[in-house]
Design a protein around this motif. Structure first.
Motif, PDB file in Angstrom:
ATOM      1  N   ASP A 403      42.960  36.314  14.875  1.00 55.24           N
ATOM      2  CA  ASP A 403      43.857  36.145  13.731  1.00 55.24           C
ATOM      3  C   ASP A 403      43.547  37.161  12.638  1.00 55.24           C
ATOM      4  OD1 ASP A 403      41.500  34.712  13.616  1.00 55.24           O
ATOM      5  OD2 ASP A 403      42.249  33.303  12.120  1.00 55.24           O
ATOM      6  N   LEU A 442      49.161  29.301   6.540  1.00 49.00           N
ATOM      7  CA  LEU A 442      47.720  29.257   6.788  1.00 49.00           C
ATOM      8  C   LEU A 442      46.950  29.187   5.473  1.00 49.00           C
ATOM      9  CD1 LEU A 442      47.519  32.013   9.526  1.00 49.00           C
ATOM     10  CD2 LEU A 442      47.809  29.562   9.815  1.00 49.00           C
ATOM     11  N   MET A 445      47.187  25.770   4.067  1.00 46.14           N
ATOM     12  CA  MET A 445      46.343  24.810   4.754  1.00 46.14           C
ATOM     13  C   MET A 445      44.882  24.988   4.360  1.00 46.14           C
ATOM     14  SD  MET A 445      48.313  25.243   8.298  1.00 46.14           S
ATOM     15  CE  MET A 445      47.748  24.054   9.445  1.00 46.14           C
ATOM     16  N   ILE A 450      41.847  22.366   5.078  1.00 47.15           N
ATOM     17  CA  ILE A 450      41.946  22.190   6.528  1.00 47.15           C
ATOM     18  C   ILE A 450      41.251  23.364   7.212  1.00 47.15           C
ATOM     19  CG2 ILE A 450      43.550  22.065   8.481  1.00 47.15           C
ATOM     20  CD1 ILE A 450      45.611  20.968   6.400  1.00 47.15           C
ATOM     21  N   ILE A 455      42.466  23.276  14.449  1.00 46.65           N
ATOM     22  CA  ILE A 455      43.838  22.905  14.790  1.00 46.65           C
ATOM     23  C   ILE A 455      44.143  23.347  16.215  1.00 46.65           C
ATOM     24  CG2 ILE A 455      46.258  23.301  14.227  1.00 46.65           C
ATOM     25  CD1 ILE A 455      45.410  23.618  11.361  1.00 46.65           C
ATOM     26  N   GLN A 456      44.841  22.467  16.915  1.00 46.75           N
ATOM     27  CA  GLN A 456      45.272  22.826  18.268  1.00 46.75           C
ATOM     28  C   GLN A 456      46.565  23.595  18.160  1.00 46.75           C
ATOM     29  OE1 GLN A 456      45.254  19.034  20.501  1.00 46.75           O
ATOM     30  NE2 GLN A 456      45.141  20.444  22.229  1.00 46.75           N
ATOM     31  N   TRP A 457      46.481  24.914  18.270  1.00 45.69           N
ATOM     32  CA  TRP A 457      47.701  25.706  18.122  1.00 45.69           C
ATOM     33  C   TRP A 457      48.450  25.743  19.436  1.00 45.69           C
ATOM     34  CZ3 TRP A 457      48.920  26.722  13.334  1.00 45.69           C
ATOM     35  CH2 TRP A 457      47.897  26.829  12.388  1.00 45.69           C
ATOM     36  N   SER A 458      49.752  25.705  19.345  1.00 41.45           N
ATOM     37  CA  SER A 458      50.535  25.861  20.573  1.00 41.45           C
ATOM     38  C   SER A 458      50.632  27.354  20.850  1.00 41.45           C
ATOM     39  CB  SER A 458      51.923  25.270  20.385  1.00 41.45           C
ATOM     40  OG  SER A 458      52.552  25.867  19.276  1.00 41.45           O
ATOM     41  N   GLN A 459      50.366  27.750  22.058  1.00 39.97           N
ATOM     42  CA  GLN A 459      50.376  29.179  22.396  1.00 39.97           C
ATOM     43  C   GLN A 459      51.768  29.615  22.828  1.00 39.97           C
ATOM     44  OE1 GLN A 459      47.761  31.238  22.134  1.00 39.97           O
ATOM     45  NE2 GLN A 459      46.442  29.629  21.371  1.00 39.97           N
ATOM     46  N   HIS A 460      52.108  30.799  22.417  1.00 39.48           N
ATOM     47  CA  HIS A 460      53.392  31.343  22.855  1.00 39.48           C
ATOM     48  C   HIS A 460      53.183  32.546  23.738  1.00 39.48           C
ATOM     49  CE1 HIS A 460      57.009  29.473  21.210  1.00 39.48           C
ATOM     50  NE2 HIS A 460      56.118  28.833  20.497  1.00 39.48           N
TER      51      HIS A 460
END
Lengths: 460, 173
Positions: A403, A442, A445, A450, A455-460
């Motif tokens: 990131d 971000l 958050m 946080i 955090i469980q990020w959804s992957q694309h």
């Protein structure tokens, strides 16, 4: 009467068109606005406006991308011009004055380049640039010694042209070790030592990294190579004229140099090839045998003269430039850090070239930041703008979080950068980062406390 | 009269000369469409609603490691199921910011059942996104769906008597 009127009118308006139209495309001249307002109703905008690639800019952006290329120093251009106009001879012509004077100019330039790196003029071969020099070095050496040497050592953060030459060798059946680098971007000397094999034919490690500006421990690497009697090649395109170079102290066998990174012209570079002990390469280009058969093709006298002049200037002014650029770098860093938190300088803090400031701005995506900084010509460390959406391979090799690797920007400071430019760049950067952080989920958050890593990020 | 005609004629010429510059620009690779630039410079509906508010649905999609995170929130009228307000925050490239900005504009004032039919291709077409940026519009579509899903989940829970738990997990899409 009427036809006379028509003719004069025609002449007048045509004159207007022919004077104004080219002006509009070339310069930022303000004079164009009134004439065009009559024909195109929507030109009530800023007359200095430049529109290119869908981006509208008021005037030319300030330039902070000296690692990509640098402007030609006017003194360099002065040295070059006669060789375009009156002294245009082919330096390889042996039968007339035109050839002789060009040849002399080329040899002077050769001496100028050699003197900047502590070499003999006989060890310099002119090429089209550092990419060609790197290709000759990596492929040329291995091809020449192909019967005994089958292995190359390089690093993961090399310039693309070295990595790509290595890939090419791999396809031909050679083996390549890509050394990892530490989080500071420097090679681990013990890892280098343990990677060496009896059939290692070349170690290729760049002096100054183009993306993050770290300086590798050249002397130590040179010693190891000497110990095992392996040729040592370095890509010094980003180092030439910026840090002191001594090919003997570093025990370099081959060194790639570039003209346009040191306020010289584009399209010219040089390759240093050690004579004692002699290093041999297989030429990548065949032809008339110019440049001792290493690089056939007519030597471009004006460009070579420009590179020589640029090297001489660099030798004279290196200390002065270094001082100025250091002050500007501090001004830039302090200016940004005074107003923004979460700013990380990528690469080693101590061992780096001061003109390269690669910064990551946490919670702000690099490409969108660049889009907002259209008045500053900088480049994104992340290759997001290219077809791949991958972050920079150099930053990933450093182990920078993915990131954070998406948030990097490289500021390149050079000889002609002014304090006012740095101040404006700081102002615009701070403004844009603040704007984008205001927009960043971000940042919000993190302010709420946080932990983004959980955090469980959804992957694309 | 002739003077007038000649002037007009010449104006036509100079105007057509002007048209040339955008035509030339078409050959340049990967420029942003002016709508993208507009949404980037003046993003619509940036902000946040209280995510614990029962009338608010929150969609959080993407991942920082991929370089794009989108948070889209909708405020829904309980009685009619109409989206009365929407806002977003986006970490990502200019196209991602523009896609989410467009998405908030499009969902405002529409029924929930309507907005889940918004296709990423419509957003991509509106912004003339190049192929490498298509994922930005897909994220926007997913964000809308995730926000609606979140709102519906919240409505079911209070009915069952349970406290609406703040959803910190990114939408599963």
């Amino acid at each position: 009467m009427a036809s006379k009127l028509l003719a004069s009118n025609l002449r007048q308006t045509l004159a207007r068109i022919s004077t104004f139209s080219p002006l509009r495309s070339l310069s930022t001249a303000a004079a164009t606005a009134p004439a065009l307002a009559t024909s195109v109703p929507e030109t009530f905008e800023d007359p200095n406006e430049i529109s290119i690639k869908g981006v509208r800019i008021s005037g030319r952006p300030l330039y902070l991308d000296m690692q990509a290329t640098s402007p030609v120093d006017p003194r360099v251009l002065d040295a070059m011009l006669p060789f375009y106009l009156s002294r245009f001879g082919n330096p390889h012509s042996r039968t007339h004055l035109y050839g002789w004077e060009s040849d002399e100019a080329v040899e002077t330039a050769r001496a100028q380049v050699a003197s900047l790196i502590g070499a003999s003029p006989k060890e310099i071969v002119f090429t089209s640039g550092a990419t060609e020099s790197n290709n000759i070095s990596v492929k040329g050496v291995l091809h020449f010694y192909r019967d005994k040497k089958r292995h190359v050592i390089t690093t993961q953060t090399e310039h693309k042209c070295v990595l790509d030459s290595c890939r090419h060798l791999q396809q031909e059946g050679f083996e390549v070790t890509y050394l990892p680098v530490g989080s500071d971007g420097l090679v681990d000397l013990d890892k280098l030592r343990s990677a060496i094999r009896p059939d290692t034919g070349l170690v290729s490690i760049m002096t100054v990294n183009n993306e993050i500006g770290v300086i590798q421990p050249m002397e130590e690497i040179g010693k190891i190579c000497k110990e095992f009697n392996i040729p040592f090649h370095t890509d010094a395109a980003q180092a030439l004229g910026k840090i002191p170079i001594d090919v003997d102290k570093w025990n370099v066998s081959l060194m790639s140099l570039s003209g346009h990174k040191i306020y010289g012209p584009k399209g010219v570079g040089a390759l240093y090839m050690r004579r004692r002990p002699r290093i041999r390469v297989e030429p990548q280009m065949n032809g008339g045998g110019q440049e001792r058969g290493i690089r056939s093709g007519t030597v471009p006298t004006p460009l070579v003269v420009g590179m020589g002049a640029a090297c001489e200037l660099a030798k004279k002014e290196m200390e002065y430039d270094e001082k100025r650029i250091t002050a500007l770098q501090e001004r830039l860093l302090n200016g940004i850090r005074a107003k923004l938190d979460g700013v990380v300088l990528n690469g080693s803090l101590e061992r780096r070239y001061v003109g390269n400031v690669n910064l990551s701005f946490a919670y702000v995506e690099g490409e969108s930041l660049l889009m907002g900084l259209k008045e500053v010509a900088v480049s994104s460390g992340s290759a997001c703008t290219s077809a791949s959406l991958e972050p920079s391979y150099v930053l990933r090799a450093l182990g920078v979080d993915e990131d954070m690797a998406h948030t990097s920007i490289r500021f390149g400071i050079g000889r002609f950068t002014t304090e006012a430019e740095i101040d404006r760049a700081v102002e615009l950067t701070v403004h844009q980062v603040e704007k984008l952080r205001e927009m960043s989920p971000l940042y919000e958050m993190v302010k709420e406390g946080i932990n983004l890593k959980e955090i469980q990020w959804s992957q694309h | 009269m002739l003077r007038h005609v000649s002037k007009r004629l010449l104006q036509g010429i100079s105007a057509s000369r002007e048209v040339q510059s955008p035509a030339v620009q078409l050959f340049l690779p990967r420029q942003y469409h002016e709508r993208v630039v507009d949404h980037y410079n003046n993003p619509r509906n940036v902000g946040s609603f209280d995510k614990n508010d029962p009338t608010v649905g929150t969609g959080l999609v993407g991942a920082p490691a991929c370089g794009d995170v989108m948070k889209l929130q909708i405020k829904v009228d309980d009685q009619t199921g109409k989206i009365v307000d929407a806002c977003f925050k986006t970490f990502g490239c200019g196209s991602a910011i523009a896609s989410s900005s467009v998405a908030t504009e499009w969902v405002k004032g529409r029924q929930m059942e309507e907005v889940v039919t918004i296709k990423n291709s419509e957003i991509a077409k509106h912004l003339s996104l190049p192929p490498v940026k298509l994922h930005c519009s897909m994220l926007a579509e997913d964000a809308i769906k995730a926000a609606v899903k979140d709102y519906e989940a919240k409505r079911v829970k209070p009915a069952a008597g349970a406290e609406a738990a703040p959803t910190e997990k990114a939408g599963n899409v």
